[in-house]
Write a protein that holds these residues in place. Structure first.
Motif, PDB file in Angstrom:
ATOM      1  N   ILE A 192      11.525   0.409   0.114  1.00 42.55           N
ATOM      2  CA  ILE A 192      10.298  -0.395   0.156  1.00 42.55           C
ATOM      3  C   ILE A 192      10.471  -1.688  -0.639  1.00 42.55           C
ATOM      4  N   ALA A 193      11.135  -1.590  -1.782  1.00 44.17           N
ATOM      5  CA  ALA A 193      11.346  -2.769  -2.623  1.00 44.17           C
ATOM      6  C   ALA A 193      12.198  -3.801  -1.890  1.00 44.17           C
ATOM      7  N   ARG A 194      13.255  -3.316  -1.221  1.00 39.91           N
ATOM      8  CA  ARG A 194      14.090  -4.244  -0.460  1.00 39.91           C
ATOM      9  C   ARG A 194      13.286  -4.885   0.676  1.00 39.91           C
ATOM     10  N   ARG A 195      12.475  -4.037   1.334  1.00 37.11           N
ATOM     11  CA  ARG A 195      11.634  -4.559   2.416  1.00 37.11           C
ATOM     12  C   ARG A 195      10.648  -5.580   1.882  1.00 37.11           C
ATOM     13  N   GLN A 196      10.095  -5.324   0.694  1.00 33.72           N
ATOM     14  CA  GLN A 196       9.138  -6.253   0.095  1.00 33.72           C
ATOM     15  C   GLN A 196       9.816  -7.578  -0.262  1.00 33.72           C
ATOM     16  N   ASP A 197      11.042  -7.480  -0.770  1.00 34.23           N
ATOM     17  CA  ASP A 197      11.781  -8.705  -1.100  1.00 34.23           C
ATOM     18  C   ASP A 197      12.015  -9.543   0.163  1.00 34.23           C
ATOM     19  N   THR A 198      12.377  -8.837   1.245  1.00 40.01           N
ATOM     20  CA  THR A 198      12.599  -9.543   2.513  1.00 40.01           C
ATOM     21  C   THR A 198      11.319 -10.216   2.992  1.00 40.01           C
TER      22      THR A 198
ATOM     23  N   ASP B  33       3.402   5.882  -2.774  1.00 42.77           N
ATOM     24  CA  ASP B  33       4.598   6.622  -3.182  1.00 42.77           C
ATOM     25  C   ASP B  33       4.701   6.708  -4.700  1.00 42.77           C
ATOM     26  N   GLU B  34       4.296   5.612  -5.385  1.00 48.85           N
ATOM     27  CA  GLU B  34       4.340   5.652  -6.845  1.00 48.85           C
ATOM     28  C   GLU B  34       3.384   6.706  -7.394  1.00 48.85           C
ATOM     29  N   GLN B  35       2.219   6.845  -6.750  1.00 46.60           N
ATOM     30  CA  GLN B  35       1.263   7.872  -7.169  1.00 46.60           C
ATOM     31  C   GLN B  35       1.816   9.269  -6.898  1.00 46.60           C
ATOM     32  N   ARG B  36       2.454   9.418  -5.752  1.00 41.67           N
ATOM     33  CA  ARG B  36       3.066  10.714  -5.396  1.00 41.67           C
ATOM     34  C   ARG B  36       4.212  11.050  -6.345  1.00 41.67           C
TER      35      ARG B  36
ATOM     36  N   ALA C 252       0.834  -1.203   0.000  1.00 42.12           N
ATOM     37  CA  ALA C 252       0.000   0.000   0.000  1.00 42.12           C
ATOM     38  C   ALA C 252       0.871   1.257   0.000  1.00 42.12           C
ATOM     39  N   ARG C 253       1.962   1.197   0.797  1.00 42.78           N
ATOM     40  CA  ARG C 253       2.871   2.363   0.850  1.00 42.78           C
ATOM     41  C   ARG C 253       3.570   2.547  -0.498  1.00 42.78           C
ATOM     42  N   ARG C 254       3.941   1.465  -1.148  1.00 39.92           N
ATOM     43  CA  ARG C 254       4.586   1.561  -2.455  1.00 39.92           C
ATOM     44  C   ARG C 254       3.634   2.181  -3.474  1.00 39.92           C
ATOM     45  N   THR C 255       2.366   1.728  -3.459  1.00 40.14           N
ATOM     46  CA  THR C 255       1.369   2.292  -4.372  1.00 40.14           C
ATOM     47  C   THR C 255       1.194   3.783  -4.130  1.00 40.14           C
TER      48      THR C 255
ATOM     49  N   LYS D 155      13.993  17.401  -5.597  1.00 34.99           N
ATOM     50  CA  LYS D 155      14.239  16.890  -4.236  1.00 34.99           C
ATOM     51  C   LYS D 155      13.183  15.871  -3.846  1.00 34.99           C
ATOM     52  N   ASP D 156      11.919  16.202  -4.111  1.00 31.22           N
ATOM     53  CA  ASP D 156      10.834  15.266  -3.751  1.00 31.22           C
ATOM     54  C   ASP D 156      10.935  13.982  -4.560  1.00 31.22           C
ATOM     55  N   ILE D 157      11.292  14.132  -5.829  1.00 34.16           N
ATOM     56  CA  ILE D 157      11.404  12.949  -6.689  1.00 34.16           C
ATOM     57  C   ILE D 157      12.516  12.038  -6.179  1.00 34.16           C
ATOM     58  N   ALA D 158      13.634  12.595  -5.800  1.00 35.86           N
ATOM     59  CA  ALA D 158      14.769  11.798  -5.305  1.00 35.86           C
ATOM     60  C   ALA D 158      14.407  11.089  -4.003  1.00 35.86           C
ATOM     61  N   ALA D 159      13.704  11.814  -3.130  1.00 34.34           N
ATOM     62  CA  ALA D 159      13.321  11.225  -1.844  1.00 34.34           C
ATOM     63  C   ALA D 159      12.348  10.072  -2.041  1.00 34.34           C
ATOM     64  N   LEU D 160      11.391  10.270  -2.946  1.00 37.97           N
ATOM     65  CA  LEU D 160      10.419   9.223  -3.204  1.00 37.97           C
ATOM     66  C   LEU D 160      11.078   8.008  -3.857  1.00 37.97           C
ATOM     67  N   GLN D 161      12.010   8.260  -4.789  1.00 35.88           N
ATOM     68  CA  GLN D 161      12.713   7.144  -5.430  1.00 35.88           C
ATOM     69  C   GLN D 161      13.537   6.346  -4.425  1.00 35.88           C
ATOM     70  N   ALA D 162      14.192   7.074  -3.495  1.00 36.48           N
ATOM     71  CA  ALA D 162      14.987   6.396  -2.453  1.00 36.48           C
ATOM     72  C   ALA D 162      14.083   5.560  -1.545  1.00 36.48           C
ATOM     73  N   GLU D 163      12.927   6.140  -1.220  1.00 42.49           N
ATOM     74  CA  GLU D 163      12.008   5.403  -0.349  1.00 42.49           C
ATOM     75  C   GLU D 163      11.443   4.184  -1.064  1.00 42.49           C
ATOM     76  N   LEU D 164      11.172   4.305  -2.344  1.00 42.91           N
ATOM     77  CA  LEU D 164      10.655   3.173  -3.113  1.00 42.91           C
ATOM     78  C   LEU D 164      11.686   2.051  -3.185  1.00 42.91           C
ATOM     79  N   GLN D 165      12.986   2.429  -3.277  1.00 40.03           N
ATOM     80  CA  GLN D 165      14.036   1.406  -3.267  1.00 40.03           C
ATOM     81  C   GLN D 165      14.059   0.666  -1.923  1.00 40.03           C
TER      82      GLN D 165
END
Length: 244
Positions: free
Chosen positions: A105-111, A82-85, A77-80, A93-103
């Protein structure tokens, strides 16, 4: 004491009834079904405990799996979100922060995916173990239920036979002189056998051959005189099978 030979023969019938009743009591205390139930009781407890333990382990694993799956839903849900944001973001700056957070989230999802897969395998393993232990528990419980049914049926048959013997005994006792019955009971309490037949030269009370002197004394006694087994003191009844 004197007693008519026919009354002495009735004592043998009474002794046979008492012997049958004694056997019934022994059977009631040593029923194979009851003994088998006692033998498997510890196994029953062990199997019930094993089934309960495996259920607890399975429920814990299922609870952990649900926690992982709930966390995975939150991450998704958080990934969805952030992707919308990110699609709406205009600031670098916002784009970089969101991309970092999505990365992240992706690692967390893999775990979480790895944990879910491992937990699913564990739940499957514990489910199989629990099913096996439940089957083992049901197997011995089915055996116990069958033994209980057969034991109760056997007990009912014993009670029925005991009632019939009690009726037969009353009939025999009522047809005998009180003093003779009292003597019989006194001897039965003393040795366990109130009356026995002299078969050949052997007392059926002791299953021993009577010595010559005692046998001669018994042979001389009148037919209506009560004689006793030299070894057990039971009333010894002379019949057509006696060698005197």
């Amino acid at each position: 004491m004197k007693a008519h030979p026919k009354e002495q023969l009735r004592l043998l019938e009474l002794a046979q009834v008492d012997a049958r009743h004694a056997r019934l009591q022994h059977l009631a205390k040593n029923m194979p079904e009851q003994l088998h139930l006692v033998e498997i009781e510890q196994d029953r407890r062990d199997r019930r405990a094993a089934a309960a333990q495996s259920l607890g382990e399975l429920e814990d694993a299922q609870s952990e799996l649900k926690t992982i799956q709930d966390d995975s839903k939150l991450v998704a849900a958080r990934r969805t979100q952030d992707e919308q944001r990110l699609q709406q973001a205009t600031s670098t700056k916002d784009i970089a922060a969101l991309q970092a957070e999505l990365q992240t989230i992706a690692r967390r999802q893999d775990t979480l995916d790895d944990q879910e897969l491992a937990q699913l395998e564990l739940v499957e393993k514990l489910t199989a173990a629990h099913d096996e232990r439940v089957a083992a528990m049901r197997e011995i419980e089915d055996l116990a239920a069958d033994l209980l049914r057969r034991r109760d049926l056997a007990r009912e048959n014993l009670r029925t036979e005991a009632k019939e013997l009690a009726t037969d005994r009353r009939t025999l006792v009522d047809g005998l002189p009180e003093q003779l019955v009292a003597l019989y009971e006194e001897r039965r309490k003393r040795s366990g056998i109130g009356a026995a037949e002299l078969i050949g030269k052997v007392s059926s009370a002791s299953q021993e051959t009577i010595e010559v002197a005692d046998l001669a004394r018994i042979a001389k006694a009148p037919a209506d005189e009560i004689v006793f087994c030299p070894d057990t003191d039971a009333i010894l009844v002379r019949t057509e099978r006696s060698a005197i």
